[in-house]
Design a protein around this motif. Structure first.
Motif, PDB file in Angstrom:
ATOM      1  N   ALA A 295      93.466  45.438  28.356  1.00  0.00           N
ATOM      2  CA  ALA A 295      93.587  44.553  29.522  1.00  0.00           C
ATOM      3  C   ALA A 295      94.177  43.200  29.125  1.00  0.00           C
ATOM      4  O   ALA A 295      95.083  42.683  29.786  1.00  0.00           O
ATOM      5  CB  ALA A 295      92.231  44.371  30.191  1.00  0.00           C
TER       6      ALA A 295
ATOM      7  N   ILE B  10      85.363  42.833  30.269  1.00  0.00           N
ATOM      8  CA  ILE B  10      86.331  43.194  31.307  1.00  0.00           C
ATOM      9  C   ILE B  10      87.701  42.617  30.963  1.00  0.00           C
ATOM     10  O   ILE B  10      88.719  43.292  31.041  1.00  0.00           O
ATOM     11  CB  ILE B  10      85.879  42.697  32.695  1.00  0.00           C
TER      12      ILE B  10
ATOM     13  N   ARG C 151      95.908  40.711  37.519  1.00  0.00           N
ATOM     14  CA  ARG C 151      95.381  41.891  36.829  1.00  0.00           C
ATOM     15  C   ARG C 151      93.939  42.202  37.223  1.00  0.00           C
ATOM     16  O   ARG C 151      93.555  43.352  37.373  1.00  0.00           O
ATOM     17  CB  ARG C 151      95.467  41.669  35.311  1.00  0.00           C
ATOM     18  N   PHE C 152      93.117  41.171  37.412  1.00  0.00           N
ATOM     19  CA  PHE C 152      91.690  41.372  37.663  1.00  0.00           C
ATOM     20  C   PHE C 152      91.279  40.976  39.070  1.00  0.00           C
ATOM     21  O   PHE C 152      90.143  40.563  39.289  1.00  0.00           O
ATOM     22  CB  PHE C 152      90.871  40.563  36.647  1.00  0.00           C
ATOM     23  N   TYR C 153      92.154  41.110  40.010  1.00  0.00           N
ATOM     24  CA  TYR C 153      92.000  40.634  41.382  1.00  0.00           C
ATOM     25  C   TYR C 153      90.560  40.656  41.903  1.00  0.00           C
ATOM     26  O   TYR C 153      90.003  39.618  42.216  1.00  0.00           O
ATOM     27  CB  TYR C 153      92.921  41.431  42.301  1.00  0.00           C
ATOM     28  N   ASP C 154      89.937  41.824  42.004  1.00  0.00           N
ATOM     29  CA  ASP C 154      88.588  41.913  42.562  1.00  0.00           C
ATOM     30  C   ASP C 154      87.504  42.093  41.508  1.00  0.00           C
ATOM     31  O   ASP C 154      86.323  42.144  41.833  1.00  0.00           O
ATOM     32  CB  ASP C 154      88.493  43.086  43.544  1.00  0.00           C
ATOM     33  N   GLU C 155      87.884  42.195  40.248  1.00  0.00           N
ATOM     34  CA  GLU C 155      86.924  42.507  39.202  1.00  0.00           C
ATOM     35  C   GLU C 155      86.206  41.283  38.637  1.00  0.00           C
ATOM     36  O   GLU C 155      85.119  41.406  38.090  1.00  0.00           O
ATOM     37  CB  GLU C 155      87.624  43.224  38.038  1.00  0.00           C
ATOM     38  N   LEU C 156      86.819  40.116  38.712  1.00  0.00           N
ATOM     39  CA  LEU C 156      86.287  38.945  38.017  1.00  0.00           C
ATOM     40  C   LEU C 156      85.800  37.869  38.958  1.00  0.00           C
ATOM     41  O   LEU C 156      86.411  37.608  39.983  1.00  0.00           O
ATOM     42  CB  LEU C 156      87.364  38.311  37.145  1.00  0.00           C
TER      43      LEU C 156
ATOM     44  N   GLY D  28      89.051  44.367  27.792  1.00  0.00           N
ATOM     45  CA  GLY D  28      89.335  45.761  28.101  1.00  0.00           C
ATOM     46  C   GLY D  28      89.115  46.674  26.912  1.00  0.00           C
ATOM     47  O   GLY D  28      88.804  46.227  25.808  1.00  0.00           O
TER      48      GLY D  28
ATOM     49  N   VAL E 140      81.769  39.671  31.331  1.00  0.00           N
ATOM     50  CA  VAL E 140      83.105  39.315  31.819  1.00  0.00           C
ATOM     51  C   VAL E 140      84.114  39.382  30.673  1.00  0.00           C
ATOM     52  O   VAL E 140      85.242  39.816  30.848  1.00  0.00           O
ATOM     53  CB  VAL E 140      83.103  37.923  32.487  1.00  0.00           C
TER      54      VAL E 140
END
Length: 100
Positions: A70, A62, A22-27, A65, A59
């Protein structure tokens, strides 16, 4: 499904997988999933509880959400996969906390 892994280990791995999908590049990969409990209930279902520990409040926002959307997405997809694998209802409780 037959496996030599415990239900707790399997649930932990599925939750981690869904978080990173779900958070591939975000976390940042600094978050940790900590198992709290994994037990069978009288009605045949399983209750699985995990805490997602994140490095700071940004974080956490994120992961949770907007209005929890999220975290709900992660929880729903993990719960559905566990139910499919185990063949019975799963109560999945996910909590997000900021680590020290």
């Amino acid at each position: 499904m037959s496996t030599d892994r415990s239900a707790e280990d399997l649930a932990l791995e599925i939750v981690r997988e869904k978080i990173f999908q779900r958070f591939y590049d975000e976390l940042p990969y600094e978050l940790t999933v900590v198992p709290v409990s994994c037990k069978s209930l009288r009605d045949g279902s399983m209750r699985v509880e995990h805490i997602i520990v994140v490095p700071h409040e940004g974080v956490k926002k994120i992961v949770v959400g907007s209005h929890g959307a999220a975290l709900k997405h992660v929880g729903t997809s993990a719960r559905m996969e566990l139910q499919r694998m185990w063949g019975h209802k799963v109560h999945l409780i996910l909590t997000v906390k900021v680590g020290k």
